[in-house]
Scaffold this motif. Sequence first.
Motif, PDB file in Angstrom:
ATOM      1  N   ALA A   1       0.838  -1.208   0.000  1.00 44.15           N
ATOM      2  CA  ALA A   1       0.000   0.000   0.000  1.00 44.15           C
ATOM      3  C   ALA A   1       0.869   1.253   0.000  1.00 44.15           C
ATOM      4  CB  ALA A   1      -0.938  -0.005   1.208  1.00 44.15           C
ATOM      5  N   THR A   2       2.015   1.192   0.694  1.00 50.93           N
ATOM      6  CA  THR A   2       2.953   2.331   0.710  1.00 50.93           C
ATOM      7  C   THR A   2       3.529   2.553  -0.690  1.00 50.93           C
ATOM      8  OG1 THR A   2       3.520   1.812   3.009  1.00 50.93           O
ATOM      9  CG2 THR A   2       5.033   3.260   1.826  1.00 50.93           C
ATOM     10  N   VAL A   3       3.924   1.465  -1.350  1.00 56.08           N
ATOM     11  CA  VAL A   3       4.458   1.550  -2.713  1.00 56.08           C
ATOM     12  C   VAL A   3       3.393   2.103  -3.665  1.00 56.08           C
ATOM     13  CG1 VAL A   3       5.215   0.132  -4.691  1.00 56.08           C
ATOM     14  CG2 VAL A   3       6.229  -0.228  -2.417  1.00 56.08           C
ATOM     15  N   ALA A   4       2.168   1.619  -3.520  1.00 53.65           N
ATOM     16  CA  ALA A   4       1.088   1.998  -4.442  1.00 53.65           C
ATOM     17  C   ALA A   4       0.624   3.445  -4.253  1.00 53.65           C
ATOM     18  CB  ALA A   4      -0.092   1.047  -4.269  1.00 53.65           C
ATOM     19  N   ARG A   5       1.005   4.076  -3.143  1.00 52.69           N
ATOM     20  CA  ARG A   5       0.647   5.486  -2.909  1.00 52.69           C
ATOM     21  C   ARG A   5       1.845   6.425  -3.057  1.00 52.69           C
ATOM     22  NH1 ARG A   5      -4.419   4.818  -1.576  1.00 52.69           N
ATOM     23  NH2 ARG A   5      -4.944   3.005  -0.294  1.00 52.69           N
ATOM     24  N   HIS A   6       2.990   5.857  -3.450  1.00 50.34           N
ATOM     25  CA  HIS A   6       4.224   6.631  -3.573  1.00 50.34           C
ATOM     26  C   HIS A   6       4.164   7.533  -4.818  1.00 50.34           C
ATOM     27  CE1 HIS A   6       8.605   7.308  -3.692  1.00 50.34           C
ATOM     28  NE2 HIS A   6       8.584   6.940  -2.429  1.00 50.34           N
ATOM     29  N   VAL A   7       4.891   8.659  -4.775  1.00 49.26           N
ATOM     30  CA  VAL A   7       4.915   9.550  -5.954  1.00 49.26           C
ATOM     31  C   VAL A   7       5.508   8.855  -7.181  1.00 49.26           C
ATOM     32  CG1 VAL A   7       4.791  11.854  -4.952  1.00 49.26           C
ATOM     33  CG2 VAL A   7       6.979  10.661  -4.962  1.00 49.26           C
ATOM     34  N   GLN A   8       6.490   7.962  -6.941  1.00 45.64           N
ATOM     35  CA  GLN A   8       7.093   7.219  -8.059  1.00 45.64           C
ATOM     36  C   GLN A   8       6.419   5.864  -8.189  1.00 45.64           C
ATOM     37  OE1 GLN A   8      11.557   7.625  -8.294  1.00 45.64           O
ATOM     38  NE2 GLN A   8      11.278   8.265  -6.190  1.00 45.64           N
ATOM     39  N   ARG A   9       5.111   5.874  -8.192  1.00 45.83           N
ATOM     40  CA  ARG A   9       4.321   4.645  -8.150  1.00 45.83           C
ATOM     41  C   ARG A   9       4.569   3.729  -9.359  1.00 45.83           C
ATOM     42  NH1 ARG A   9      -0.201   2.308  -9.756  1.00 45.83           N
ATOM     43  NH2 ARG A   9      -1.652   1.485  -8.206  1.00 45.83           N
ATOM     44  N   PRO A  10       5.083   2.501  -9.134  1.00 47.88           N
ATOM     45  CA  PRO A  10       5.164   1.547 -10.246  1.00 47.88           C
ATOM     46  C   PRO A  10       3.795   0.896 -10.479  1.00 47.88           C
ATOM     47  CG  PRO A  10       6.119   0.584  -8.261  1.00 47.88           C
ATOM     48  CD  PRO A  10       5.599   1.941  -7.870  1.00 47.88           C
ATOM     49  N   PHE A  11       3.674   0.115 -11.533  1.00 45.88           N
ATOM     50  CA  PHE A  11       2.494  -0.734 -11.722  1.00 45.88           C
ATOM     51  C   PHE A  11       2.533  -1.740 -10.567  1.00 45.88           C
ATOM     52  CE2 PHE A  11       0.190  -4.327 -13.485  1.00 45.88           C
ATOM     53  CZ  PHE A  11      -0.850  -3.731 -14.191  1.00 45.88           C
ATOM     54  N   THR A  12       1.492  -1.779  -9.754  1.00 41.81           N
ATOM     55  CA  THR A  12       1.571  -2.493  -8.472  1.00 41.81           C
ATOM     56  C   THR A  12       0.585  -3.649  -8.377  1.00 41.81           C
ATOM     57  OG1 THR A  12       2.210  -0.385  -7.464  1.00 41.81           O
ATOM     58  CG2 THR A  12       1.622  -2.165  -5.959  1.00 41.81           C
ATOM     59  N   VAL A  13       1.125  -4.813  -8.034  1.00 37.84           N
ATOM     60  CA  VAL A  13       0.326  -6.042  -7.955  1.00 37.84           C
ATOM     61  C   VAL A  13       0.448  -6.637  -6.553  1.00 37.84           C
ATOM     62  CG1 VAL A  13      -0.069  -8.333  -8.979  1.00 37.84           C
ATOM     63  CG2 VAL A  13       0.876  -6.474 -10.395  1.00 37.84           C
ATOM     64  N   GLY A  14      -0.683  -7.002  -5.949  1.00 31.18           N
ATOM     65  CA  GLY A  14      -0.674  -7.616  -4.623  1.00 31.18           C
ATOM     66  C   GLY A  14      -1.267  -9.013  -4.638  1.00 31.18           C
ATOM     67  N   PHE A  15      -1.183  -9.669  -3.518  1.00 29.68           N
ATOM     68  CA  PHE A  15      -1.802 -10.978  -3.311  1.00 29.68           C
ATOM     69  C   PHE A  15      -2.881 -10.856  -2.248  1.00 29.68           C
ATOM     70  CE2 PHE A  15       0.183 -14.719  -5.305  1.00 29.68           C
ATOM     71  CZ  PHE A  15       1.226 -14.111  -5.980  1.00 29.68           C
ATOM     72  N   ALA A  16      -3.867 -11.703  -2.324  1.00 32.28           N
ATOM     73  CA  ALA A  16      -4.868 -11.779  -1.261  1.00 32.28           C
ATOM     74  C   ALA A  16      -5.086 -13.247  -0.931  1.00 32.28           C
ATOM     75  CB  ALA A  16      -6.177 -11.137  -1.699  1.00 32.28           C
TER      76      ALA A  16
ATOM     77  N   ILE B   1      -4.691  -7.752  -8.471  1.00 29.98           N
ATOM     78  CA  ILE B   1      -4.513  -8.556  -7.262  1.00 29.98           C
ATOM     79  C   ILE B   1      -4.671 -10.037  -7.606  1.00 29.98           C
ATOM     80  CG2 ILE B   1      -6.930  -8.404  -6.450  1.00 29.98           C
ATOM     81  CD1 ILE B   1      -5.492  -7.915  -3.576  1.00 29.98           C
ATOM     82  N   ILE B   2      -3.833 -10.851  -6.988  1.00 31.51           N
ATOM     83  CA  ILE B   2      -3.868 -12.293  -7.217  1.00 31.51           C
ATOM     84  C   ILE B   2      -4.483 -12.932  -5.975  1.00 31.51           C
ATOM     85  CG2 ILE B   2      -2.480 -14.369  -7.661  1.00 31.51           C
ATOM     86  CD1 ILE B   2      -0.283 -12.266  -8.752  1.00 31.51           C
TER      87      ILE B   2
ATOM     88  N   GLN C   1       1.913 -26.526  -5.655  1.00 36.93           N
ATOM     89  CA  GLN C   1       0.821 -26.209  -6.581  1.00 36.93           C
ATOM     90  C   GLN C   1       0.054 -24.997  -6.073  1.00 36.93           C
ATOM     91  OE1 GLN C   1      -1.329 -28.719  -8.879  1.00 36.93           O
ATOM     92  NE2 GLN C   1       0.718 -29.306  -9.523  1.00 36.93           N
ATOM     93  N   ASN C   2      -0.599 -24.311  -6.969  1.00 38.70           N
ATOM     94  CA  ASN C   2      -1.456 -23.216  -6.532  1.00 38.70           C
ATOM     95  C   ASN C   2      -2.592 -23.040  -7.543  1.00 38.70           C
ATOM     96  OD1 ASN C   2      -2.339 -21.211  -4.865  1.00 38.70           O
ATOM     97  ND2 ASN C   2      -0.522 -19.932  -5.046  1.00 38.70           N
ATOM     98  N   ALA C   3      -3.703 -22.496  -7.067  1.00 33.34           N
ATOM     99  CA  ALA C   3      -4.830 -22.125  -7.927  1.00 33.34           C
ATOM    100  C   ALA C   3      -5.206 -20.714  -7.517  1.00 33.34           C
ATOM    101  CB  ALA C   3      -5.994 -23.080  -7.724  1.00 33.34           C
ATOM    102  N   VAL C   4      -5.209 -19.806  -8.470  1.00 28.27           N
ATOM    103  CA  VAL C   4      -5.438 -18.399  -8.144  1.00 28.27           C
ATOM    104  C   VAL C   4      -6.400 -17.747  -9.134  1.00 28.27           C
ATOM    105  CG1 VAL C   4      -3.104 -18.159  -7.162  1.00 28.27           C
ATOM    106  CG2 VAL C   4      -3.524 -17.544  -9.559  1.00 28.27           C
ATOM    107  N   THR C   5      -6.894 -16.587  -8.768  1.00 26.94           N
ATOM    108  CA  THR C   5      -7.655 -15.745  -9.687  1.00 26.94           C
ATOM    109  C   THR C   5      -7.014 -14.360  -9.689  1.00 26.94           C
ATOM    110  OG1 THR C   5      -9.688 -16.959  -9.240  1.00 26.94           O
ATOM    111  CG2 THR C   5      -9.927 -14.763 -10.187  1.00 26.94           C
ATOM    112  N   LEU C   6      -6.750 -13.861 -10.879  1.00 30.24           N
ATOM    113  CA  LEU C   6      -6.159 -12.530 -11.029  1.00 30.24           C
ATOM    114  C   LEU C   6      -7.297 -11.550 -11.296  1.00 30.24           C
ATOM    115  CD1 LEU C   6      -3.459 -10.948 -11.328  1.00 30.24           C
ATOM    116  CD2 LEU C   6      -3.341 -11.761 -13.661  1.00 30.24           C
ATOM    117  N   LEU C   7      -7.370 -10.480 -10.507  1.00 28.63           N
ATOM    118  CA  LEU C   7      -8.459  -9.502 -10.632  1.00 28.63           C
ATOM    119  C   LEU C   7      -7.917  -8.114 -10.917  1.00 28.63           C
ATOM    120  CD1 LEU C   7     -10.344 -10.585  -7.382  1.00 28.63           C
ATOM    121  CD2 LEU C   7     -11.122 -11.089  -9.694  1.00 28.63           C
TER     122      LEU C   7
END
Length: 224
Positions: free
Chosen positions: A131-146, A168-169, A184-190
């Motif tokens: 969340a800190t990265v995603a609100r930074h002035v130099q914000r990159p394209f930001t992906v998280g996990f849930a 978010i994954i 193994q993993n099963a995920v949904t990307l949103l």
Amino acid sequence: DFRGLLAGKTVTITAGPTREAVDPVRYISNHSSGKMGFALAQASLNAGAKVNLIAGPVQVMAPEGVNLTSVQSAQQMLDASLSVIGETDIFIAAAAVADYRPSDVADQKMKKQPGQDNLVLHLVQNPDIVATVARHVQRPFTVGFAAETQDVEAYAADKLVRKNLDMIIANDVSRTDIGFNSDQNAVTLLWQEKSTLQSHSPEQAAKQDLAQDLILCIAHRFHQ
Ligand code: C5P
């Protein structure tokens, strides 16, 4: 052409657990293996990216060619993330960061007190790295996990908005056959597109194959 997908781009990934010191010999942590984050690092390398991997204490080997920074605590993981934010095009937060840390770290090993059956540890909240990265002035394209145990997609969609993420994954950690320590993993990307929620659910697969699919999808959205 997967090899050129992220050529010239820098991907920064957090992975594994964090360790929050209680005293010089004890800590609070979790069972994250780091496998998903390390698989995403390998897939990003395969896609031609420069990769910064910021990892808590894990048993897995870092892929050859990544720029590995080993950390212990959430605060160290945040500092390492912010130190490369300027060069980062895509930030992927796969770490299982401890939500809380002991408010005071004892200088000496804490001693068992005879007759004291209960001990209270006082904890304070850790910074939210993604969340800190995603609100930074130099914000990159930001992906998280849930990682969720119920209403997986609803909670993940909420986290996408609340943490200001691009994608978010989501994965269901109530299933013991996949996720956390599994191969193994099963995920949904949103993600949001024209203010409607979009999703992509790859088949359950080995984390390496899944990571390749996720990087393909993330790179596609990043280039849009
Ligand atoms: O809120 P929750 O911990 O479920 O969010 C998970 C996502 O947030 C993951 O991408 C995780 O790496 C990230 N996170 C973080 N810093 C924290 C807690 C979670 O970057 N302190």
